[in-house]
Design an enzyme around this catalytic site. Structure first.
Site, PDB file in Angstrom:
ATOM      1  N   GLY A  45       0.843  -1.185   0.000  1.00  0.00           N
ATOM      2  CA  GLY A  45       0.000   0.000   0.000  1.00  0.00           C
ATOM      3  C   GLY A  45       0.875   1.230   0.000  1.00  0.00           C
ATOM      4  O   GLY A  45       2.038   1.179   0.431  1.00  0.00           O
ATOM      5  N   GLN A  50       3.083   9.905   1.537  1.00  0.00           N
ATOM      6  CA  GLN A  50       4.366   9.182   1.584  1.00  0.00           C
ATOM      7  C   GLN A  50       5.269   9.523   0.406  1.00  0.00           C
ATOM      8  O   GLN A  50       6.458   9.215   0.438  1.00  0.00           O
ATOM      9  CB  GLN A  50       4.122   7.667   1.607  1.00  0.00           C
ATOM     10  CG  GLN A  50       3.457   7.183   2.876  1.00  0.00           C
ATOM     11  CD  GLN A  50       3.346   5.676   2.861  1.00  0.00           C
ATOM     12  OE1 GLN A  50       2.394   5.127   2.319  1.00  0.00           O
ATOM     13  NE2 GLN A  50       4.327   4.994   3.428  1.00  0.00           N
ATOM     14  N   CYS A  99       5.839  -0.195   7.549  1.00  0.00           N
ATOM     15  CA  CYS A  99       5.472   0.941   6.709  1.00  0.00           C
ATOM     16  C   CYS A  99       6.707   1.404   5.944  1.00  0.00           C
ATOM     17  O   CYS A  99       7.800   1.479   6.524  1.00  0.00           O
ATOM     18  CB  CYS A  99       4.942   2.071   7.594  1.00  0.00           C
ATOM     19  SG  CYS A  99       4.481   3.550   6.686  1.00  0.00           S
ATOM     20  N   LEU A 100       6.538   1.706   4.668  1.00  0.00           N
ATOM     21  CA  LEU A 100       7.683   2.137   3.853  1.00  0.00           C
ATOM     22  C   LEU A 100       8.307   3.421   4.377  1.00  0.00           C
ATOM     23  O   LEU A 100       9.495   3.664   4.178  1.00  0.00           O
ATOM     24  CB  LEU A 100       7.248   2.340   2.396  1.00  0.00           C
ATOM     25  CG  LEU A 100       6.787   1.082   1.648  1.00  0.00           C
ATOM     26  CD1 LEU A 100       6.272   1.451   0.270  1.00  0.00           C
ATOM     27  CD2 LEU A 100       7.906   0.059   1.555  1.00  0.00           C
ATOM     28  N   HIS A 141      -4.605   1.220   7.638  1.00  0.00           N
ATOM     29  CA  HIS A 141      -3.235   1.736   7.707  1.00  0.00           C
ATOM     30  C   HIS A 141      -3.037   2.880   6.703  1.00  0.00           C
ATOM     31  O   HIS A 141      -2.515   3.941   7.057  1.00  0.00           O
ATOM     32  CB  HIS A 141      -2.242   0.591   7.444  1.00  0.00           C
ATOM     33  CG  HIS A 141      -0.805   1.004   7.411  1.00  0.00           C
ATOM     34  ND1 HIS A 141       0.113   0.554   8.326  1.00  0.00           N
ATOM     35  CD2 HIS A 141      -0.127   1.840   6.572  1.00  0.00           C
ATOM     36  CE1 HIS A 141       1.294   1.102   8.057  1.00  0.00           C
ATOM     37  NE2 HIS A 141       1.181   1.873   6.996  1.00  0.00           N
ATOM     38  N   HIS A 145      -2.669   7.337   6.996  1.00  0.00           N
ATOM     39  CA  HIS A 145      -1.683   8.247   6.401  1.00  0.00           C
ATOM     40  C   HIS A 145      -2.342   9.555   5.966  1.00  0.00           C
ATOM     41  O   HIS A 145      -1.727  10.616   6.036  1.00  0.00           O
ATOM     42  CB  HIS A 145      -1.013   7.599   5.183  1.00  0.00           C
ATOM     43  CG  HIS A 145       0.135   6.687   5.531  1.00  0.00           C
ATOM     44  ND1 HIS A 145       1.265   7.136   6.173  1.00  0.00           N
ATOM     45  CD2 HIS A 145       0.328   5.364   5.317  1.00  0.00           C
ATOM     46  CE1 HIS A 145       2.116   6.115   6.333  1.00  0.00           C
ATOM     47  NE2 HIS A 145       1.559   5.026   5.825  1.00  0.00           N
TER      48      HIS A 145
HETATM   49 NI    NI Z   1       2.441   3.111   5.830  1.00  0.00          NI
END
Ligand code: NI
Length: 185
Positions: A45, A50, A99-100, A141, A145
């Site tokens: 995702g 991000q 999470c990235l 999730h 963000h």
């Molecule tokens: Ni994330």
């Protein structure tokens, strides 16, 4: 085009993202860049903040997680625009998340087991759907963000305190990842 992933500590990850309109400039290209970035970094995702844009859009592709228990994950490749989680079921479950934007940290997070979400897809068609299990977890999730929330906000205060040093290192770019990142300072 692969975009850099903004790391923990970046202000954009803490902002509440804004709704977008159907004439959002370069939407198709941006969505395609988001998918390319997500696949490159092996995520399931990715939310616009991000990659540095405070806009209400996230993508998911949970097909790699398809299993006998959750065959429906195979079809969970979607774009969510201006999403709104309108209801949550009482029941919740605990599972490990990563999470990235917060590399090298994986912690157990409690999430609601079933959600109802309204959103627009990449063609601005409206949807009103229910998700449960792992799909509901991924969507919550990513949705977080857009609210400026990270999964590390949801772990216990003790665990968070233990992770403080690690989180500080991430925000200084002291991480080893094999995808493009943008450090806050
Ligand atoms: Ni994330």
């Amino acid at each position: 085009m692969i975009l850099p992933v903004y790391l923990y500590g970046s202000p954009v990850l803490r902002r509440k993202a804004s709704e977008i309109s159907s004439d959002y400039k370069g939407l198709k290209e941006f969505i395609s860049d988001m998918f390319e970035t997500m696949y490159h970094s092996e995520g399931i995702g990715l939310a616009a903040p991000q990659v540095g844009r405070s806009d209400r859009i996230f993508i998911v592709d949970a097909s790699p997680l398809e299993s006998e228990e959750e065959p429906e994950l195979k079809d969970l490749k979607k774009v969510f625009i201006n999403p709104e989680i309108v209801s949550y079921e009482e029941d919740s479950s605990v599972y490990v998340e990563g999470c990235l934007s917060v590399p090298e940290i994986r912690e157990e997070v409690e999430r609601k087991s079933r959600i109802r979400i309204r959103y627009y897809d990449e063609n601005f068609n409206f949807h009103d759907e229910y998700y449960e299990g792992y799909a509901a977890r991924i969507i919550q999730h990513e949705y977080d963000h857009l609210q400026g929330r990270l999964f590390t906000d949801l772990i216990s205060p003790i665990k968070r305190r233990l992770l403080r040093g690690k989180l500080n290192s991430i925000s200084r770019g002291k991480v080893e990842v094999n995808y493009k990142v943008k450090t806050p300072r």
